[in-house]
Design a protein around this motif. Structure first.
Motif, PDB file in Angstrom:
ATOM      1  N   LEU A   2      -4.096  -0.977   6.622  1.00  0.00           N
ATOM      2  CA  LEU A   2      -3.992   0.468   6.779  1.00  0.00           C
ATOM      3  C   LEU A   2      -2.544   0.960   6.705  1.00  0.00           C
ATOM      4  N   HIS A   3      -1.598   0.085   7.070  1.00  0.00           N
ATOM      5  CA  HIS A   3      -0.190   0.474   7.004  1.00  0.00           C
ATOM      6  C   HIS A   3       0.189   0.972   5.608  1.00  0.00           C
ATOM      7  N   GLU A   4      -0.481   0.424   4.577  1.00  0.00           N
ATOM      8  CA  GLU A   4      -0.126   0.776   3.205  1.00  0.00           C
ATOM      9  C   GLU A   4      -0.432   2.240   2.884  1.00  0.00           C
ATOM     10  N   LYS A   5      -1.332   2.840   3.639  1.00  0.00           N
ATOM     11  CA  LYS A   5      -1.647   4.254   3.433  1.00  0.00           C
ATOM     12  C   LYS A   5      -0.961   5.130   4.481  1.00  0.00           C
TER      13      LYS A   5
ATOM     14  N   SER B  94      -9.437   4.387   4.768  1.00  0.00           N
ATOM     15  CA  SER B  94      -9.328   3.272   3.833  1.00  0.00           C
ATOM     16  C   SER B  94      -8.278   3.498   2.746  1.00  0.00           C
ATOM     17  N   PRO B  95      -7.284   2.611   2.635  1.00  0.00           N
ATOM     18  CA  PRO B  95      -6.222   2.804   1.634  1.00  0.00           C
ATOM     19  C   PRO B  95      -6.730   2.860   0.198  1.00  0.00           C
ATOM     20  N   LYS B  96      -7.729   2.040  -0.138  1.00  0.00           N
ATOM     21  CA  LYS B  96      -8.220   1.981  -1.511  1.00  0.00           C
ATOM     22  C   LYS B  96      -9.710   2.292  -1.617  1.00  0.00           C
ATOM     23  N   GLY B  97     -10.278   2.836  -0.535  1.00  0.00           N
ATOM     24  CA  GLY B  97     -11.686   3.201  -0.555  1.00  0.00           C
ATOM     25  C   GLY B  97     -12.626   2.017  -0.581  1.00  0.00           C
ATOM     26  N   ARG B  98     -12.164   0.868  -0.098  1.00  0.00           N
ATOM     27  CA  ARG B  98     -12.979  -0.346  -0.176  1.00  0.00           C
ATOM     28  C   ARG B  98     -13.595  -0.745   1.165  1.00  0.00           C
ATOM     29  N   ALA B  99     -13.492   0.104   2.175  1.00  0.00           N
ATOM     30  CA  ALA B  99     -14.071  -0.231   3.476  1.00  0.00           C
ATOM     31  C   ALA B  99     -15.582  -0.425   3.354  1.00  0.00           C
ATOM     32  N   ASP B 100     -16.086  -1.450   4.034  1.00  0.00           N
ATOM     33  CA  ASP B 100     -17.522  -1.734   4.018  1.00  0.00           C
ATOM     34  C   ASP B 100     -18.202  -0.875   5.081  1.00  0.00           C
ATOM     35  N   ARG B 101     -18.879   0.164   4.615  1.00  0.00           N
ATOM     36  CA  ARG B 101     -19.523   1.104   5.530  1.00  0.00           C
ATOM     37  C   ARG B 101     -20.994   0.778   5.756  1.00  0.00           C
ATOM     38  N   ASP B 102     -21.536  -0.182   5.001  1.00  0.00           N
ATOM     39  CA  ASP B 102     -22.982  -0.385   4.972  1.00  0.00           C
ATOM     40  C   ASP B 102     -23.475  -1.664   5.631  1.00  0.00           C
ATOM     41  N   ALA B 103     -22.607  -2.660   5.759  1.00  0.00           N
ATOM     42  CA  ALA B 103     -23.067  -3.951   6.290  1.00  0.00           C
ATOM     43  C   ALA B 103     -23.545  -3.803   7.731  1.00  0.00           C
ATOM     44  N   ALA B 104     -24.512  -4.620   8.088  1.00  0.00           N
ATOM     45  CA  ALA B 104     -25.007  -4.625   9.465  1.00  0.00           C
ATOM     46  C   ALA B 104     -23.906  -5.111  10.398  1.00  0.00           C
ATOM     47  N   ALA B 105     -23.808  -4.499  11.567  1.00  0.00           N
ATOM     48  CA  ALA B 105     -22.807  -4.910  12.549  1.00  0.00           C
ATOM     49  C   ALA B 105     -23.118  -6.310  13.063  1.00  0.00           C
TER      50      ALA B 105
END
Length: 448
Positions: A144-147, A238-249
């Motif tokens: 996250l520092h990159e953004k 998300s710096p590049k929009g690649r955060a996984d929003r869908d995986a089960a916790a």
């Protein structure tokens, strides 16, 4: 499939109210180290100015202690001040891409004092907050520092809200509301590193968590999918929009803290400097080098580490905390990088400043699986005026890292150093060393 926000709410509601026996030493260390660094930072200008600012409000609430002294305040204000003080020296522990304990401990302490929670409940709440923080950061492949986001300020706010929801015994619906609320209260910019605002990030995160939980307890609403929505917390950060929003916790299946642990700082500097400091100290000590014998020092570190270390010619102790040039110079001149060196006077010494232009930084694109913001290893090449080339070799884990941990005696020595001059340090350490047995946290340090 249950969304992330609701899954966190369910995890919080079902979490044990007592910590696992094998984690007691680690959880104690989080409280010992954080309260020690909080006391050490109690008189820093950022804390003094913040206290003056809050005093102007004329608040009369007496729910929680401020800096473990006689002064008391609303629990959110106590968390704000205590968290800022704990992070003011950048000497607090590190993990999960940020500084977990400097947010979690002040928030938990304030609310535990307000509601009379036991030490064991406070430790269990810390574990919940750590695990939720870990779940969130594991979904983001890019630092996250990159953004420009400070992970302590953003993940810490939500993690601390989860911790407090557990401390309060909230049900799943209330806990989900609390963390969703906290997501909208999170924020903190890397651009403010090296200023008073950086430690304020930690205090604000702790205070926001208190506010989120207290609002949720009153029925204040937030979106049920605030964390995972396409316009929600993870996506926005998300710096590049690649955060996984869908995986089960995966919360509750295993405990991340057993794998990642806590990294206790040996030096009151940005953690991105620590491996370099170790390398320089080892070379200078082994070869008995004097400052005028050092021709150049090349530090090879990760790109994100380099981006954090923005002050190449610092003028103050606060700026020096984010300077690799100062870290190297202090290690060479004083053979130490401690509280005594992080002063304006030491930073301004001619022999210290003379070394700044001799330090160069090269970056590498590897990534540590445990600390994704860091390279897998750092390395130091020191050249002497006689033409010798000294190589630190690859440095993976700095001293104090969870994989290269401090002994208990070293942690206690750091605590004693942090609390020197503060009446009550020995009593506080005794209490924290048996934290899980305390019936309440109101009298920590003998200050009821």
């Amino acid at each position: 499939m249950t969304g992330l926000t609701q899954a966190i709410g369910a995890y919080v509601a079902d979490a044990p109210t007592a910590p696992p026996e094998d984690l007691l030493p680690l959880l104690r260390s989080a409280f010992i180290d954080t309260l020690g660094t909080m006391i050490a930072g109690r008189d820093e200008p950022a804390v003094t100015l913040l206290r003056e600012h809050l005093a102007e409000r004329g608040a009369t609430a007496t729910e929680a202690s401020v800096l473990l002294g006689a002064e008391r305040a609303h629990s959110a204000d106590a968390a704000l001040l205590n968290g800022t003080a704990a992070h003011a020296l950048d000497y607090d522990d590190v993990a999960l891409g940020g500084h977990p304990s400097t947010v979690l401990v002040p928030a938990i302490l304030a609310e535990a004092q307000r509601i009379g929670a036991t030490g064991a409940r406070a430790m269990a709440a810390y574990l919940v907050g750590y695990e939720v923080w870990g779940e969130l950061i594991a979904r983001e492949p890019d630092p996250l520092h990159e953004k420009g986001w400070h992970p302590t300020a953003v993940f810490g706010t939500v993690g601390a809200a989860a911790a407090l929801a557990s401390l309060h015994g909230m049900d799943a619906a209330q806990a989900a509301q609390a963390v969703a609320l906290a997501g909208s209260m999170a924020g903190g910019l890397v651009a403010n590193f090296g200023s008073m605002t950086k430690p304020l990030h930690a205090g604000r995160a702790a205070a926001a968590a208190v506010e989120a939980v207290r609002l949720a307890a009153r029925g204040f609403t937030a979106s049920p999918d605030a964390l995972e929505h396409r316009a929600g917390f993870l996506a926005a950060l998300s710096p590049k929009g690649r955060a996984d929003r869908d995986a089960a916790a995966t919360l509750g299946q295993t405990l991340r803290i057993r794998e990642v642990g806590l990294n206790v700082k040996r030096y009151p500097m940005c953690y991105a400097t620590h491996r370099t400091i170790d390398g320089v100290l080892n070379l200078v000590t082994k070869h008995d080098l004097q400052p005028d014998e050092v021709a150049s020092v090349e530090a090879s570190i990760g790109e994100t580490q380099a981006s954090m270390l923005r002050n190449h010619a610092p003028k103050t102790g606060l700026e020096a905390k984010f300077s690799l040039q100062f870290a190297v110079a202090s290690a060479v001149v004083a053979r130490n990088v401690g509280l005594g060196e992080l002063t304006d006077g030491f930073v301004g010494r001619p022999e210290v400043r003379a070394l700044f232009p001799k330090v160069s930084i090269t970056t590498r694109d590897t990534r540590c699986p445990l600390e994704p913001a860091f390279a897998e290893t750092d390395r130091v090449i020191l050249r002497t005026t006689k033409g010798d080339v000294l190589d630190s070799g690859e440095i993976r884990f700095p001293r104090g890292n969870s994989q290269n941990p401090m002994e208990e005696a070293e942690l206690h020595a750091k605590f004693a150093d942090c609390t020197r001059g503060w009446n009550g340090g020995a009593a506080l350490l005794d209490q924290l060393s048996r934290l899980e047995t305390l019936p309440g946290l109101g009298a920590l340090g003998g200050r009821a």
